[in-house]
Design a protein around this motif. Structure first.
Motif, PDB file in Angstrom:
ATOM      1  N   SER A  88     -11.683  80.998  40.903  1.00  0.00           N
ATOM      2  CA  SER A  88     -13.229  80.829  41.301  1.00  0.00           C
ATOM      3  C   SER A  88     -14.243  82.007  40.272  1.00  0.00           C
ATOM      4  O   SER A  88     -14.233  82.853  39.789  1.00  0.00           O
ATOM      5  CB  SER A  88     -12.723  82.333  42.597  1.00  0.00           C
ATOM      6  OG  SER A  88     -13.674  83.226  42.874  1.00  0.00           O
ATOM      7  N   THR A  89     -15.466  81.537  41.105  1.00  0.00           N
ATOM      8  CA  THR A  89     -16.380  82.603  39.776  1.00  0.00           C
ATOM      9  C   THR A  89     -16.544  83.594  40.023  1.00  0.00           C
ATOM     10  O   THR A  89     -17.039  84.769  39.251  1.00  0.00           O
ATOM     11  CB  THR A  89     -18.187  80.814  39.700  1.00  0.00           C
ATOM     12  OG1 THR A  89     -18.433  81.152  41.110  1.00  0.00           O
ATOM     13  CG2 THR A  89     -17.382  79.756  39.694  1.00  0.00           C
ATOM     14  N   GLN A 113     -13.789  74.788  41.504  1.00  0.00           N
ATOM     15  CA  GLN A 113     -13.131  76.052  41.799  1.00  0.00           C
ATOM     16  C   GLN A 113     -12.131  76.194  42.733  1.00  0.00           C
ATOM     17  O   GLN A 113     -12.456  74.741  43.672  1.00  0.00           O
ATOM     18  CB  GLN A 113     -13.796  76.757  43.048  1.00  0.00           C
ATOM     19  CG  GLN A 113     -14.981  77.508  41.806  1.00  0.00           C
ATOM     20  CD  GLN A 113     -16.167  78.449  42.911  1.00  0.00           C
ATOM     21  OE1 GLN A 113     -15.535  79.797  42.432  1.00  0.00           O
ATOM     22  NE2 GLN A 113     -16.602  78.173  43.992  1.00  0.00           N
ATOM     23  N   ARG A 117     -13.894  81.189  47.114  1.00  0.00           N
ATOM     24  CA  ARG A 117     -14.360  82.392  48.810  1.00  0.00           C
ATOM     25  C   ARG A 117     -14.233  82.527  49.065  1.00  0.00           C
ATOM     26  O   ARG A 117     -16.235  82.045  48.660  1.00  0.00           O
ATOM     27  CB  ARG A 117     -13.294  83.494  47.150  1.00  0.00           C
ATOM     28  CG  ARG A 117     -12.039  84.122  47.026  1.00  0.00           C
ATOM     29  CD  ARG A 117     -12.219  84.221  45.693  1.00  0.00           C
ATOM     30  NE  ARG A 117     -12.081  85.442  46.460  1.00  0.00           N
ATOM     31  CZ  ARG A 117     -12.801  87.080  46.079  1.00  0.00           C
ATOM     32  NH1 ARG A 117     -13.216  86.886  44.556  1.00  0.00           N
ATOM     33  NH2 ARG A 117     -12.547  87.898  46.488  1.00  0.00           N
ATOM     34  N   ARG A 119     -15.958  84.698  52.707  1.00  0.00           N
ATOM     35  CA  ARG A 119     -15.501  86.035  52.985  1.00  0.00           C
ATOM     36  C   ARG A 119     -14.351  86.080  53.806  1.00  0.00           C
ATOM     37  O   ARG A 119     -13.706  85.043  53.871  1.00  0.00           O
ATOM     38  CB  ARG A 119     -17.094  86.754  54.375  1.00  0.00           C
ATOM     39  CG  ARG A 119     -18.476  86.353  53.729  1.00  0.00           C
ATOM     40  CD  ARG A 119     -18.685  86.899  55.143  1.00  0.00           C
ATOM     41  NE  ARG A 119     -19.101  85.611  56.120  1.00  0.00           N
ATOM     42  CZ  ARG A 119     -19.574  85.988  57.258  1.00  0.00           C
ATOM     43  NH1 ARG A 119     -19.771  87.426  57.485  1.00  0.00           N
ATOM     44  NH2 ARG A 119     -19.381  84.891  57.873  1.00  0.00           N
ATOM     45  N   ARG A 122     -11.987  83.574  53.004  1.00  0.00           N
ATOM     46  CA  ARG A 122     -11.838  81.977  53.251  1.00  0.00           C
ATOM     47  C   ARG A 122     -11.510  81.617  52.978  1.00  0.00           C
ATOM     48  O   ARG A 122     -12.140  82.223  51.176  1.00  0.00           O
ATOM     49  CB  ARG A 122     -12.798  81.720  54.362  1.00  0.00           C
ATOM     50  CG  ARG A 122     -12.742  82.545  55.965  1.00  0.00           C
ATOM     51  CD  ARG A 122     -13.698  82.613  56.669  1.00  0.00           C
ATOM     52  NE  ARG A 122     -14.022  83.379  57.391  1.00  0.00           N
ATOM     53  CZ  ARG A 122     -14.884  83.791  58.300  1.00  0.00           C
ATOM     54  NH1 ARG A 122     -16.531  84.196  57.484  1.00  0.00           N
ATOM     55  NH2 ARG A 122     -14.834  84.320  59.627  1.00  0.00           N
ATOM     56  N   PHE A 125     -14.482  75.474  50.123  1.00  0.00           N
ATOM     57  CA  PHE A 125     -13.418  73.692  49.248  1.00  0.00           C
ATOM     58  C   PHE A 125     -15.328  73.697  48.276  1.00  0.00           C
ATOM     59  O   PHE A 125     -16.319  73.897  48.260  1.00  0.00           O
ATOM     60  CB  PHE A 125     -14.608  72.901  50.066  1.00  0.00           C
ATOM     61  CG  PHE A 125     -12.864  72.727  51.159  1.00  0.00           C
ATOM     62  CD1 PHE A 125     -11.366  72.570  51.120  1.00  0.00           C
ATOM     63  CD2 PHE A 125     -13.064  73.859  52.628  1.00  0.00           C
ATOM     64  CE1 PHE A 125     -10.892  72.891  51.788  1.00  0.00           C
ATOM     65  CE2 PHE A 125     -12.248  74.008  53.524  1.00  0.00           C
ATOM     66  CZ  PHE A 125     -10.805  73.740  53.191  1.00  0.00           C
ATOM     67  N   LYS A 183     -24.175  73.433  57.091  1.00  0.00           N
ATOM     68  CA  LYS A 183     -23.741  74.201  56.152  1.00  0.00           C
ATOM     69  C   LYS A 183     -24.083  73.862  54.668  1.00  0.00           C
ATOM     70  O   LYS A 183     -23.100  72.534  54.667  1.00  0.00           O
ATOM     71  CB  LYS A 183     -22.321  75.234  56.323  1.00  0.00           C
ATOM     72  CG  LYS A 183     -22.615  76.675  54.994  1.00  0.00           C
ATOM     73  CD  LYS A 183     -21.354  77.332  55.586  1.00  0.00           C
ATOM     74  CE  LYS A 183     -21.293  78.527  54.632  1.00  0.00           C
ATOM     75  NZ  LYS A 183     -20.737  79.881  55.272  1.00  0.00           N
ATOM     76  N   ASN A 208     -23.674  72.970  48.078  1.00  0.00           N
ATOM     77  CA  ASN A 208     -23.223  71.598  48.078  1.00  0.00           C
ATOM     78  C   ASN A 208     -24.148  70.498  47.442  1.00  0.00           C
ATOM     79  O   ASN A 208     -24.816  70.706  48.345  1.00  0.00           O
ATOM     80  CB  ASN A 208     -22.831  71.056  49.848  1.00  0.00           C
ATOM     81  CG  ASN A 208     -21.950  71.343  49.814  1.00  0.00           C
ATOM     82  OD1 ASN A 208     -20.797  71.896  49.385  1.00  0.00           O
ATOM     83  ND2 ASN A 208     -21.524  72.164  51.451  1.00  0.00           N
TER      84      ASN A 208
HETATM   85  C1  BT5 Z   1     -19.384  81.532  52.623  1.00  0.00           C
HETATM   86  O1  BT5 Z   1     -18.348  82.462  53.291  1.00  0.00           O
HETATM   87  O2  BT5 Z   1     -19.971  81.007  53.203  1.00  0.00           O
HETATM   88  C2  BT5 Z   1     -19.495  82.355  51.026  1.00  0.00           C
HETATM   89  C3  BT5 Z   1     -19.063  81.307  50.406  1.00  0.00           C
HETATM   90  C4  BT5 Z   1     -19.339  81.118  48.508  1.00  0.00           C
HETATM   91  C5  BT5 Z   1     -18.495  80.727  47.868  1.00  0.00           C
HETATM   92  C6  BT5 Z   1     -19.455  80.984  46.585  1.00  0.00           C
HETATM   93  S1  BT5 Z   1     -19.597  79.915  45.242  1.00  0.00           S
HETATM   94  C7  BT5 Z   1     -19.232  80.596  43.783  1.00  0.00           C
HETATM   95  C8  BT5 Z   1     -18.747  81.986  44.215  1.00  0.00           C
HETATM   96  N1  BT5 Z   1     -17.394  81.769  43.831  1.00  0.00           N
HETATM   97  C9  BT5 Z   1     -16.414  82.397  44.798  1.00  0.00           C
HETATM   98  O3  BT5 Z   1     -15.288  81.817  44.621  1.00  0.00           O
HETATM   99  N2  BT5 Z   1     -16.949  81.978  45.925  1.00  0.00           N
HETATM  100  C10 BT5 Z   1     -18.834  82.081  46.666  1.00  0.00           C
HETATM  101  P1  BT5 Z   1     -17.907  81.696  55.006  1.00  0.00           P
HETATM  102  O4  BT5 Z   1     -19.107  82.531  55.755  1.00  0.00           O
HETATM  103  O5  BT5 Z   1     -16.720  83.318  54.698  1.00  0.00           O
HETATM  104  O6  BT5 Z   1     -18.111  80.759  54.931  1.00  0.00           O
HETATM  105  C11 BT5 Z   1     -16.683  80.341  54.818  1.00  0.00           C
HETATM  106  C12 BT5 Z   1     -16.841  78.625  55.266  1.00  0.00           C
HETATM  107  O7  BT5 Z   1     -16.944  78.139  54.970  1.00  0.00           O
HETATM  108  C13 BT5 Z   1     -14.637  77.943  55.438  1.00  0.00           C
HETATM  109  O8  BT5 Z   1     -14.199  79.120  56.315  1.00  0.00           O
HETATM  110  C14 BT5 Z   1     -15.130  76.951  56.093  1.00  0.00           C
HETATM  111  O9  BT5 Z   1     -14.982  77.141  57.572  1.00  0.00           O
HETATM  112  C15 BT5 Z   1     -16.924  76.729  55.722  1.00  0.00           C
HETATM  113  N3  BT5 Z   1     -16.760  76.413  54.381  1.00  0.00           N
HETATM  114  C16 BT5 Z   1     -15.439  75.850  53.283  1.00  0.00           C
HETATM  115  N4  BT5 Z   1     -16.058  75.082  52.046  1.00  0.00           N
HETATM  116  C17 BT5 Z   1     -17.659  74.824  52.714  1.00  0.00           C
HETATM  117  C18 BT5 Z   1     -18.767  73.992  51.993  1.00  0.00           C
HETATM  118  N5  BT5 Z   1     -18.469  73.467  50.561  1.00  0.00           N
HETATM  119  N6  BT5 Z   1     -19.628  73.469  52.666  1.00  0.00           N
HETATM  120  C19 BT5 Z   1     -19.832  74.312  53.776  1.00  0.00           C
HETATM  121  N7  BT5 Z   1     -18.824  74.853  54.690  1.00  0.00           N
HETATM  122  C20 BT5 Z   1     -17.322  75.671  53.706  1.00  0.00           C
END
Ligand code: BT5
Length: 317
Positions: A88-89, A113, A117, A119, A122, A125, A183, A208
């Motif tokens: 994870s970055t 990654q 991660r 929030r 969770r 992807f 999203k 994405n």
């Molecule tokens: C977020 O959490 O939306 C925060 C995502 C942050 C990702 C970045 S990538 C670079 C950096 N390094 C990390 O490890 N993380 C950050 P949240 O609001 O909790 O949404 C998570 C939910 O979004 C998941 O439970 C899925 O339902 C959905 N999800 C997962 N992967 C997705 C994707 N690639 N595109 C759209 N929705 C996704």
């Protein structure tokens, strides 16, 4: 050194190894070794005896050589740490901070990654061809305003998407950017703070771009490629996000919270909307009357006004 060689190499024109060696005051063997390492990074460089080297193609990979060449930001992105794969970055950025890397604006970026991660633990992807990165910041703002960092990041992503692709996006509280109701980006801001000061903050941004989505996300998520029907340059998009975030971050650290909030509110269009909010096992329904300066929502329900700091919302109409 690689960036200097790239600077000397011209697109579709041969430049001799002797010329590069002389300009950079290195041996021709050293030039050759650097050319090989650029080729390993994905640069297509033709090499012809007695003619030299010709740059045929630059890779669309967010390596420092591509990002830093004409990035004119003040803080954000001045240093880039790139990986092909990473857990994870955000996690790696935190390790850098723990090791004493104190260059504000440092970016950690990865092509893939394995454990991106979101929030509350969770998963995010993060397959190949998306844009996954984190920014290390030392913001001189009170911890209560830390939500403003997420807001500034979401605004910057929406502005950059518009600039690079022409697509309109909408911000969804607290940390999403949506296109056509799906999203396209998520932001994960993590801070380490004392009572009155933020020690450091890591703003993680996932967009994405040209990546595939995992099956569970169909209908809920989208990619820029899916929206446009053709692929988008990740390098160009990252540069645009860094540029906009640099501008918004400057506004923020000067204490102009209202300016960030106003932009965010207009790009989210949330005020006046009927929503349902889920926080842990609690659900609440009502109309959003205000977004406050700390990023909290004021929700008018049939039991009165409630202030909401975290949770997941859905629009009811
Ligand atoms: C977020 O959490 O939306 C925060 C995502 C942050 C990702 C970045 S990538 C670079 C950096 N390094 C990390 O490890 N993380 C950050 P949240 O609001 O909790 O949404 C998570 C939910 O979004 C998941 O439970 C899925 O339902 C959905 N999800 C997962 N992967 C997705 C994707 N690639 N595109 C759209 N929705 C996704």
């Amino acid at each position: 050194m690689r960036d200097k060689i790239l600077h000397l190499l011209k697109d579709n024109e041969f430049v001799s190894g002797a010329h590069i060696a002389e300009k950079l005051d290195i041996s021709r063997t050293a030039v050759w070794k650097q050319i090989k390492s650029l080729q390993r990074l994905g640069y297509k460089i033709e090499s012809v005896k007695n003619k030299g080297y010709k740059l045929l193609h630059r890779p669309d990979v967010p390596i420092p050589e591509e990002i830093l060449s004409d990035l004119n930001t003040r803080v954000v992105g001045r240093k880039i740490v790139y990986f092909k794969t990473l857990s994870s970055t955000n996690l790696y950025a935190r390790k850098l901070v723990d090791c004493g890397v104190d260059e504000e604006g440092t970016i950690v970026v990865a092509d893939i990654q394995h454990h991106g991660r979101g929030r509350k633990g969770r998963l995010w992807f993060s397959l190949a061809e998306g844009l996954w990165f984190s920014i290390i910041l030392y913001p001189n703002i009170p911890p209560q305003q830390s939500m403003m960092l997420t807001m500034a990041a979401s605004i910057s992503v929406a502005e950059a998407i518009k600039e690079v692709t022409g697509l309109d996006s909408v911000i969804k509280w607290p940390n999403d950017v949506l296109i056509s109701g799906k999203k396209v980006c998520g932001v994960l801001t993590e801070i380490d703070a004392e009572m009155d000061r933020i020690k450091y903050s890591i703003v993680g941004i996932g967009v994405n771009v040209n990546n595939k989505l995992s099956e569970g996300l169909y209908g809920k998520a989208t990619t820029l490629m899916e929206e446009l029907g053709f692929s988008v340059s990740k390098v160009q998009l990252l540069k645009a996000i860094l540029k906009h975030f640099d501008e918004n971050y400057m506004i923020l650290v000067k204490g102009n919270y209202d300016s960030i909030l106003d932009k965010w509110v207009s790009m989210s269009n949330i005020v006046g909307k009927k929503i349902i909010i889920q926080e842990d096992k609690k659900t609440m329904q009502g109309i959003v009357s205000k977004v406050d300066i700390d990023g909290s929502l004021i929700l008018q329900t049939n039991t009165g006004a409630h202030r909401i700091y975290t949770g997941d919302i859905e629009y009811l109409e």
